[in-house]
Design a protein around this motif. Structure first.
Motif, short mmCIF file in Angstrom:
data_model
loop_
_atom_site.label_atom_id
_atom_site.label_comp_id
_atom_site.label_asym_id
_atom_site.label_seq_id
_atom_site.Cartn_x
_atom_site.Cartn_y
_atom_site.Cartn_z
N LYS A 76 29.00 28.48 41.39
CA LYS A 76 30.03 29.06 42.26
C LYS A 76 31.29 29.25 41.42
O LYS A 76 31.73 28.34 40.74
CB LYS A 76 30.30 28.08 43.40
CG LYS A 76 31.08 28.67 44.52
CD LYS A 76 31.03 27.79 45.74
CE LYS A 76 31.95 26.59 45.56
NZ LYS A 76 31.92 25.70 46.73
N GLN A 77 31.83 30.45 41.43
CA GLN A 77 32.95 30.74 40.53
C GLN A 77 34.22 31.02 41.34
O GLN A 77 34.23 31.94 42.16
CB GLN A 77 32.60 31.92 39.62
CG GLN A 77 31.35 31.68 38.79
CD GLN A 77 31.08 32.78 37.76
OE1 GLN A 77 31.89 33.67 37.54
NE2 GLN A 77 29.93 32.67 37.09
N ASN A 78 35.22 30.24 41.08
CA ASN A 78 36.50 30.44 41.75
C ASN A 78 37.39 31.24 40.80
O ASN A 78 38.10 30.68 39.98
CB ASN A 78 37.10 29.07 42.08
CG ASN A 78 38.15 29.20 43.16
OD1 ASN A 78 38.14 30.14 43.95
ND2 ASN A 78 39.08 28.28 43.17
N VAL A 79 37.26 32.54 40.87
CA VAL A 79 37.92 33.39 39.86
C VAL A 79 38.51 34.66 40.48
O VAL A 79 38.11 35.09 41.57
CB VAL A 79 36.91 33.84 38.77
CG1 VAL A 79 36.51 32.69 37.88
CG2 VAL A 79 35.68 34.49 39.40
N PRO A 89 42.52 34.26 42.49
CA PRO A 89 41.15 33.72 42.47
C PRO A 89 40.60 33.50 43.88
O PRO A 89 41.32 33.03 44.75
CB PRO A 89 41.29 32.38 41.74
CG PRO A 89 42.63 32.40 41.11
CD PRO A 89 43.48 33.34 41.88
N THR A 90 39.35 33.87 44.06
CA THR A 90 38.67 33.57 45.33
C THR A 90 37.28 33.03 44.98
O THR A 90 36.80 33.20 43.86
CB THR A 90 38.50 34.82 46.22
OG1 THR A 90 37.83 35.81 45.44
CG2 THR A 90 39.82 35.34 46.74
N GLU A 91 36.64 32.44 45.97
CA GLU A 91 35.33 31.82 45.73
C GLU A 91 34.23 32.89 45.72
O GLU A 91 34.04 33.59 46.71
CB GLU A 91 35.08 30.82 46.86
CG GLU A 91 33.86 29.98 46.66
CD GLU A 91 33.72 28.98 47.79
OE1 GLU A 91 34.48 27.99 47.80
OE2 GLU A 91 32.86 29.20 48.65
N LYS A 92 33.53 32.98 44.59
CA LYS A 92 32.44 33.95 44.46
C LYS A 92 31.13 33.17 44.47
O LYS A 92 30.88 32.40 43.54
CB LYS A 92 32.56 34.74 43.14
CG LYS A 92 33.95 35.32 42.84
CD LYS A 92 34.17 36.58 43.61
CE LYS A 92 35.46 37.34 43.38
NZ LYS A 92 36.71 36.68 43.20
N THR A 93 30.32 33.36 45.48
CA THR A 93 29.13 32.53 45.60
C THR A 93 27.91 33.11 44.87
O THR A 93 27.36 32.48 43.99
CB THR A 93 28.80 32.27 47.08
OG1 THR A 93 29.07 33.45 47.83
CG2 THR A 93 29.59 31.12 47.62
N GLY A 94 27.52 34.32 45.19
CA GLY A 94 26.26 34.83 44.62
C GLY A 94 26.43 35.53 43.29
O GLY A 94 25.54 36.27 42.85
N ARG A 95 27.52 35.30 42.60
CA ARG A 95 27.83 36.12 41.41
C ARG A 95 26.72 36.09 40.36
O ARG A 95 26.39 37.12 39.77
CB ARG A 95 29.15 35.66 40.79
CG ARG A 95 29.69 36.69 39.83
CD ARG A 95 31.03 36.30 39.26
NE ARG A 95 31.61 37.44 38.55
CZ ARG A 95 32.54 37.34 37.62
NH1 ARG A 95 33.04 36.15 37.30
NH2 ARG A 95 32.99 38.41 37.01
#
Ligand code: GAL
Length: 814
Positions: A76-79, A89-95
């Protein structure tokens, strides 16, 4: 030659060894079977005495993460994705696909070598290992690499022993290392190459065709050896295997022979006629054959000129290209030639003539197919240089590895006629600043040094910056990613005289899903996390297909495009990067299962000039929309057509040259009122004569399962695949376009169930489980052969539905 069981290989080898090495001077053994695998950091796993009896037995190529489960917490990328214009930055789940690719894992393989074999030169070649591989032979580290997309090899002659040997490979995948699903594991082939001490170097042949006319071609062949004596003999064979000409040379310069062989009346390689020659290189020392390799090549002439752009064999050729990621949908990244070939057959049918391996090294298998089937290839290397896009990306390795990675890319693949240009990078943040200009030049110079015959590009998205800094001006080929509004200015400012659409469109859609009202929009989102298949939705940085078509049709200096993307891929679920459970892309013209979306036909109507295209959209099952405006579009190569709803004409539409972009390339009936029944289109030729028609009907309830395969006969090699498309029809045989039935799969006979995929970017069903829901009425089942020939049966069942059964066959050679 593939030897599945190493023990038996060794016994076999021992008994005929002397004979074997006389007749055949080198052996390439693909290590496919008998691998042991375990995830997790394991102490002493490299040691010969380590007990791996309880580890999972796997075959390679292998992707350890594709079996899931999907989990929103994985990587999970908070970018803030600055390339997408984000600042916060926002939470990117399925990246990166939400599959368990993060972590450390080990692979081990044991094999026996005879005394004679151990006296030979032995190379261990990895065609891709994700990632940061550390390689041990018999407990001793023989080397390491970093980039998961590179091909690399080690000379292990000093490390092997007579008898049992153990290879152990440690792989590490960090979090925040990718912008998409990278896969995990030994996902491409691992090979042992056993040859004489005096032999041809790894990737030691370089064949070019510097002079080409209809009557004569000069075939330049450079052969590197790991010695400095002897002579080479090169023989050229035509596609039928007939020897055409042979030449010997004993002039060795350092470690290299160079030959120029005249080939009369050459048949030229092109996408339309992918004709391949083979060169057999024999290397003699003391008049004894010491090594021998064969290399396929094509005779073709490529030029990029100010006046004409890209010229292939004297003809102006536009790139009708697609960008492809390396994953194969439900198979993950584990390379499979049948799956690749199916993709490329689908692309051929669309009229595609070029592929860009975005954003990394293509597999050898894909290049072989591109040579054979006729695709031009843009072989890319990096998505990052020194400045990061993601925290743990290639920026960590750039300084130490960039040159080595490019050298291996070029040396390993330079004989493929399909490759017509290299790319040293994609949208690298180094486009900003003077250091970036120096890096661009440095990388381009390495490509030129290794291969003086092909130009280099970079996919540039910071167009204003590269116009200012000189970054764009030094490129052999200025490649623009999107930014259609800057093409004209870039053309004026750049010195090259042409512009390539190195990445275009990024239109988004979900197969068979249509949203109302029908209107153009950027970054549109809906509650079901799907995008509309009316093909009017795109990203904040991107555009619709027609914006690119117009540039290519109106500006002769645009040399073509590479559309983002041909197939959907795992990860990067824009515009739903922040929405769980979206976990794969919406960009494809073809979905993750390999089923064409409507957009496929829009491109086909333009690119495939030999076949008819007549695609109506949307489907005609709109219970609840009776009496409402339901626009109808037709994608066709014909200029005009008439539409009928239940026999009532809705008028004739024509493509409008001076209209807006959509009016110019699609036929649109925007005011059609929905009523169930029949939707029919009749297309007209240039003289207004009705020439073709197509009808779509409203379906009733799902009644029966229908199975259709791409190949009924497959090879009994334990790897080949048949792709069976599953759909449902109503009592009258009308396809049900909105069906979502849960189906079960059973394979019997000489095949196994391998995977299923329905193309739904939000599905969390596991690909390898024998059950899945239909998505927009369809899904695809992959049936794999075993090593035995014979009949295979696939049975597909679902509650309340008449079963579907298909018989396939596995044969020794198909
Ligand atoms: C581009 C990028 C691709 C992909 C695409 C999505 O900017 O090069 O890798 O991210 O955007 O639209």
């Amino acid at each position: 030659m593939i030897i599945s069981n190493f023990k038996s290989f060794s016994i076999f080898f021992l008994s005929i060894l002397s004979l074997n090495f006389q007749a055949q001077t080198r052996k390439v053994i693909t290590l496919k079977e008998n691998w042991k695998f375990q995830k997790g950091t394991i102490e002493n796993a490299q040691n010969i005495t380590f007990d791996d009896a309880k580890w999972q037995k796997v075959s390679v190529p292998h992707d350890w993460a594709i079996y899931g489960p999907f989990d929103k917490e994985i990587d999970k990328q908070n970018v803030a994705i600055s390339q997408n214009g984000e600042n916060i930055p926002t939470e990117k789940t399925g990246r990166t696909g939400s599959l368990p690719h993060i972590g450390t894992a080990w692979y081990r393989n044991k094999f026996n070598l005879s005394a004679v074999e151990t006296s030979k030169k032995i190379m261990l070649l990895f065609e891709g290992a994700m990632s940061e591989p550390e390689v041990f032979i018999n407990g001793k580290k023989v080397g390491e690499w970093k980039y998961g997309y590179s091909y690399f090899y080690f000379d292990i002659s000093e490390n092997i022993i007579k008898g049992k040997n153990t290879i152990a490979v440690k792989l590490t995948n960090k979090e925040f290392a990718s912008r998409w699903y990278p896969g995990a594991g030994l996902y491409r082939n691992v090979r042992l190459i056993i040859k004489n001490q005096e032999s041809i170097a790894q990737w030691g042949t370089f064949i070019t065709t510097p002079f080409v006319t209809d009557s004569l071609a000069k075939i330049n062949i450079k052969t590197s050896i790991n010695s400095n004596k002897g002579f080479v003999k090169t023989t050229i064979f035509d596609a039928e295997g007939k020897a055409l000409i042979s030449q010997e040379s004993s002039s060795v310069f350092g470690h290299e022979f160079e030959q120029n062989i005249p080939l009369e009346n050459p048949t030229l390689w092109s996408p339309e006629n992918p004709y391949l020659y083979t060169a057999k290189t024999e290397y003699f020392v003391n008049n004894k054959l010491s090594d021998e390799i064969t290399t396929r090549f094509g005779v073709r002439k490529i030029e990029f000129t100010r006046e004409k752009g890209f010229v292939l064999n004297g003809e102006i050729t536009k790139f009708k290209g697609v960008c492809l990621h390396h994953d194969l949908g439900p198979l993950g990244t584990a390379i499979n030639k049948a799956a690749l070939k199916r993709q490329m057959i689908i692309l051929k049918d669309m009229g595609v003539n070029a592929i860009r391996s975005s954003h990394n090294m293509p597999s050898f298998e894909q290049l072989e197919l591109a040579d054979e089937m006729g695709f031009l290839f843009l072989a890319e290397s990096f998505d990052e240089w020194k400045k990061p896009k993601v925290e743990n990306g290639y920026n960590r390795f750039f300084d130490e590895y960039a040159e080595k990675d490019i050298v291996n890319l070029v040396r390993a693949t330079r004989n493929h006629p399909s490759i017509v240009m290299w790319s040293s990078g994609n949208e690298v943040p180094d486009q900003w600043g003077t250091e970036g200009v120096k890096r661009a030049k440095w990388l381009q110079d390495i490509f030129h040094r290794e291969d003086p015959t092909r130009p280099v590009t970079v996919g540039m998205d910071q167009v204003k910056a590269v116009m200012e800094s000189g970054f764009g001006a030094i490129m052999d080929i200025p490649g623009l990613n999107y930014r259609v509004h800057l093409y004209e200015e870039a053309y004026e400012k750049f010195p090259q005289g042409f512009i390539l659409g190195s990445e275009t469109a990024s239109t988004v859609s979900s197969r068979g899903i249509y949203k109302f009202p029908v209107e153009k929009g950027s970054m549109k989102q809906y509650d079901d996390f799907q995008s509309s298949s009316y093909d009017l939705e795109y990203c904040s940085w991107s555009n619709l297909p027609e914006d690119d078509f117009m540039l290519q049709d109106d500006k002769p200096w645009v040399i073509g495009e590479f559309v983002w993307t041909g197939f959907d891929y795992l990860g990067e679920p824009t515009p739903y990067d922040e929405k769980w459970p979206s976990r794969s892309s919406y960009f494809g013209m073809i979905d993750l299962a390999g089923i064409p979306k409507d957009r496929y036909y829009l491109y086909r109507s333009r690119w495939n000039t030999k076949a008819e295209t007549l695609q109506i959209l949307p489907h005609w099952n709109w219970e609840g929309r009776e009496g409402e405006k339901t626009p109808v579009f037709v994608y066709t190569n014909y200029e005009s057509a008439e539409l009928f709803v239940n026999g009532k004409s809705q008028g004739i539409q024509k493509k409008i040259k001076n209209g807006n972009p959509q009016e110019r390339y699609r036929l649109q009936w925007n005011d059609v009122i929905y009523e169930p029944g029949s939707l029919k289109v009749v297309a007209f030729d240039k003289n207004g004569k009705a020439i073709a028609e197509k009808e779509v009907k409203t379906a009733g309830k799902p009644h029966k399962i229908i199975l259709e395969t791409d190949r009924k006969t497959i090879k009994s090699n334990g790897e080949d695949l048949s792709f069976v498309t599953v759909s449902v029809v109503d009592k009258n045989g009308i396809p049900c376009p909105t069906a979502t039935n849960q189906l079960q799969f059973e394979v019997t006979g000489k095949g196994t169930f391998r995977a299923a995929c329905n193309g739904d970017a939000t599905s969390l069903e596991l690909f390898h489980m024998p059950t899945m829901k239909l998505f927009s009425g369809k899904l695809v089942v992959l049936v794999k052969s075993t090593k035995e020939a014979g009949k295979i049966e696939l049975k597909v069942s679902g509650k309340g539905l008449k079963k579907g059964i298909i018989e396939l066959e596995a044969v020794l050679n198909d």
